[in-house]
Design a protein around this motif. Sequence first.
Motif, PDB file in Angstrom:
ATOM      1  N   SER A   4       8.132  -8.798 -14.106  1.00  0.00           N
ATOM      2  CA  SER A   4       9.134  -8.778 -13.037  1.00  0.00           C
ATOM      3  C   SER A   4       8.472  -9.154 -11.717  1.00  0.00           C
ATOM      4  O   SER A   4       7.268  -8.983 -11.526  1.00  0.00           O
ATOM      5  CB  SER A   4       9.767  -7.399 -12.940  1.00  0.00           C
ATOM      6  N   ARG A   5       9.284  -9.695 -10.850  1.00  0.00           N
ATOM      7  CA  ARG A   5       8.739 -10.075  -9.545  1.00  0.00           C
ATOM      8  C   ARG A   5       8.442  -8.824  -8.719  1.00  0.00           C
ATOM      9  O   ARG A   5       9.191  -7.858  -8.743  1.00  0.00           O
ATOM     10  CB  ARG A   5       9.737 -10.936  -8.781  1.00  0.00           C
ATOM     11  N   ILE A   6       7.398  -8.871  -7.975  1.00  0.00           N
ATOM     12  CA  ILE A   6       7.043  -7.773  -7.081  1.00  0.00           C
ATOM     13  C   ILE A   6       7.725  -8.045  -5.748  1.00  0.00           C
ATOM     14  O   ILE A   6       7.539  -9.102  -5.134  1.00  0.00           O
ATOM     15  CB  ILE A   6       5.523  -7.675  -6.901  1.00  0.00           C
ATOM     16  N   ARG A   7       8.538  -7.112  -5.358  1.00  0.00           N
ATOM     17  CA  ARG A   7       9.240  -7.276  -4.081  1.00  0.00           C
ATOM     18  C   ARG A   7       8.331  -6.831  -2.950  1.00  0.00           C
ATOM     19  O   ARG A   7       7.752  -5.751  -2.983  1.00  0.00           O
ATOM     20  CB  ARG A   7      10.509  -6.439  -4.063  1.00  0.00           C
ATOM     21  N   LYS A   8       8.237  -7.672  -1.984  1.00  0.00           N
ATOM     22  CA  LYS A   8       7.444  -7.338  -0.815  1.00  0.00           C
ATOM     23  C   LYS A   8       8.388  -6.814   0.249  1.00  0.00           C
ATOM     24  O   LYS A   8       9.370  -7.463   0.590  1.00  0.00           O
ATOM     25  CB  LYS A   8       6.694  -8.566  -0.300  1.00  0.00           C
ATOM     26  N   LYS A   9       8.091  -5.618   0.741  1.00  0.00           N
ATOM     27  CA  LYS A   9       8.925  -5.052   1.786  1.00  0.00           C
ATOM     28  C   LYS A   9       8.647  -5.780   3.094  1.00  0.00           C
ATOM     29  O   LYS A   9       7.510  -6.167   3.380  1.00  0.00           O
ATOM     30  CB  LYS A   9       8.631  -3.565   1.977  1.00  0.00           C
TER      31      LYS A   9
END
Length: 84
Positions: A4-9
């Motif tokens: 899964s893609r890592i979401r960057k805050k």
Amino acid sequence: MPKSRIRKKADFTPPPTKQTSINLSSGRSWVAPLMLTMFLIGLAWIVVFYVTTGELPIGSLGNWNIVVGFGFIAAGFVVSTQWK
């Protein structure tokens, strides 16, 4: 299995603030000089009483001159309660 893609805050940016001027002057500029003056008068009264072996500032008061000196010092503490 796909990763899964890592979401960057999003980095936090504080909201813009309005420039407000803070008035540090409380209008009680008389308190500190009066307080220090009362302390010094009381101290001087007691010192003069002891140095002159009870003849000054008011000889007829006798040892009550000490109470008068401490009275000035106490008045300085009372005035200090008005300091902001």
